[in-house]
Design a protein around this motif. Structure first.
Motif, PDB file in Angstrom:
ATOM      1  N   ALA A 226     -32.959  48.910  44.163  1.00  0.00           N
ATOM      2  CA  ALA A 226     -32.436  47.688  44.785  1.00  0.00           C
ATOM      3  C   ALA A 226     -33.563  46.733  45.167  1.00  0.00           C
ATOM      4  N   VAL A 227     -34.672  47.272  45.640  1.00  0.00           N
ATOM      5  CA  VAL A 227     -35.819  46.433  46.023  1.00  0.00           C
ATOM      6  C   VAL A 227     -36.280  45.580  44.842  1.00  0.00           C
ATOM      7  N   LYS A 228     -36.236  46.147  43.654  1.00  0.00           N
ATOM      8  CA  LYS A 228     -36.706  45.440  42.458  1.00  0.00           C
ATOM      9  C   LYS A 228     -35.730  44.351  42.006  1.00  0.00           C
TER      10      LYS A 228
ATOM     11  N   TRP B 129     -22.490  48.682  50.015  1.00  0.00           N
ATOM     12  CA  TRP B 129     -22.169  48.485  48.607  1.00  0.00           C
ATOM     13  C   TRP B 129     -23.124  47.494  47.945  1.00  0.00           C
ATOM     14  N   VAL B 130     -23.668  46.562  48.707  1.00  0.00           N
ATOM     15  CA  VAL B 130     -24.649  45.621  48.147  1.00  0.00           C
ATOM     16  C   VAL B 130     -25.869  46.385  47.630  1.00  0.00           C
ATOM     17  N   ILE B 131     -26.289  47.413  48.351  1.00  0.00           N
ATOM     18  CA  ILE B 131     -27.425  48.226  47.905  1.00  0.00           C
ATOM     19  C   ILE B 131     -27.095  48.889  46.575  1.00  0.00           C
ATOM     20  N   ALA B 132     -25.886  49.444  46.482  1.00  0.00           N
ATOM     21  CA  ALA B 132     -25.479  50.126  45.249  1.00  0.00           C
ATOM     22  C   ALA B 132     -25.449  49.166  44.064  1.00  0.00           C
ATOM     23  N   THR B 133     -24.854  47.992  44.257  1.00  0.00           N
ATOM     24  CA  THR B 133     -24.741  47.044  43.142  1.00  0.00           C
ATOM     25  C   THR B 133     -26.101  46.470  42.746  1.00  0.00           C
TER      26      THR B 133
ATOM     27  N   LYS C 204     -24.947  51.930  36.592  1.00  0.00           N
ATOM     28  CA  LYS C 204     -23.528  52.275  36.682  1.00  0.00           C
ATOM     29  C   LYS C 204     -23.291  53.634  37.337  1.00  0.00           C
ATOM     30  N   TYR C 205     -24.246  54.545  37.207  1.00  0.00           N
ATOM     31  CA  TYR C 205     -24.048  55.868  37.789  1.00  0.00           C
ATOM     32  C   TYR C 205     -24.247  55.853  39.300  1.00  0.00           C
ATOM     33  N   TYR C 206     -25.269  55.151  39.762  1.00  0.00           N
ATOM     34  CA  TYR C 206     -25.424  54.996  41.208  1.00  0.00           C
ATOM     35  C   TYR C 206     -24.187  54.319  41.798  1.00  0.00           C
ATOM     36  N   MET C 207     -23.711  53.277  41.130  1.00  0.00           N
ATOM     37  CA  MET C 207     -22.540  52.557  41.642  1.00  0.00           C
ATOM     38  C   MET C 207     -21.302  53.448  41.659  1.00  0.00           C
ATOM     39  N   LYS C 208     -21.116  54.219  40.614  1.00  0.00           N
ATOM     40  CA  LYS C 208     -19.941  55.100  40.529  1.00  0.00           C
ATOM     41  C   LYS C 208     -19.937  56.138  41.653  1.00  0.00           C
ATOM     42  N   TYR C 209     -21.045  56.848  41.801  1.00  0.00           N
ATOM     43  CA  TYR C 209     -21.067  57.945  42.769  1.00  0.00           C
ATOM     44  C   TYR C 209     -21.193  57.452  44.210  1.00  0.00           C
ATOM     45  N   LEU C 210     -21.938  56.376  44.412  1.00  0.00           N
ATOM     46  CA  LEU C 210     -22.010  55.827  45.766  1.00  0.00           C
ATOM     47  C   LEU C 210     -20.670  55.237  46.188  1.00  0.00           C
TER      48      LEU C 210
END
Length: 215
Positions: A100-102, A140-144, A149-155
């Motif tokens: 997310a930082v990047k 959710w902003v961190i996840a997106t 897609k995998y981080y978003m799905k599981y988070l």
């Protein structure tokens, strides 16, 4: 019976969904209680089909669960389940933070500030529904921002579970600590300070466990 002017503004399945969810939040339905379809039809005035749609959505969200012998009941969660979920969030979210930082941009930062300001407002008025929504939206902003897609799905699954726990078991929304940790997370994203952000996520996660009476 639900008022007619309320029905005109929402879909019939939404009416049933909100009736059941509100009943759980207001402790009219407790974990393990059976949800009887006919009772919901009578209380809301909507069709069985609409009630079933609402029940299916609530099961998907983890608020209700299907039991073969007792039908649909309000979900029960053990302390071990809850703590395990928070621990998994900590692992996933701290790693997600590095990505997310990047990728974070000004619009994402603006949204995070907006959601955290929302938490400040609802903490003054004890609105647990809005508190849970703003808290989930913030994370959710961190996840997106990972764009993975995998981080978003599981988070997303983890965030949904934690939202359910907070609705069921959190007795207060007056949590200045969590709001402060969120501000630190925002600062860390702006500064590109991964370790600072991870530390704030871990502290915020532990704060959530404490709010549920678990340590």
């Amino acid at each position: 019976m639900i008022e007619k002017n309320d029905m005109a503004k929402k879909s019939k399945s939404d009416i049933a969904y909100e009736y059941i969810k509100k009943g759980i939040i207001e402790k009219k339905f407790f974990p393990g209680n059976q949800i009887i379809e006919e009772d919901i039809v009578k209380a809301t005035g909507v069709s069985r089909t609409s009630v079933r749609k609402a029940l299916n959505l609530l099961q998907y969200e983890g608020i209700l669960e299907g039991k073969t012998t007792r039908g649909i009941v309000v979900a029960k969660h053990s302390a071990e389940d809850i703590v395990s979920t928070f621990r998994i969030r900590e692992v996933l979210e701290t790693n997600a933070f590095e990505l997310a930082v990047k990728n974070i941009d000004e619009e994402a930062i603006r949204k995070m500030r907006e959601y955290n300001e929302g938490l400040v407002r609802v903490s003054r008025n004890f609105n647990i529904i809005d508190f849970v929504k703003y808290n989930k939206d913030f994370h959710w902003v961190i996840a997106t921002a990972t764009k993975d897609k995998y981080y978003m799905k599981y988070l997303n699954e983890i965030y949904n579970n934690i939202a359910v726990y907070l609705l069921f078991y959190n007795s207060t929304v007056d949590d200045k600590r969590s709001i402060d940790y969120h501000n630190t997370i925002i600062d860390a994203l702006i500064e590109g300070d991964v370790e600072k952000g991870k530390a704030a996520i871990i502290a915020d996660n532990y704060c959530g466990i404490e709010d549920l009476g678990l340590k």
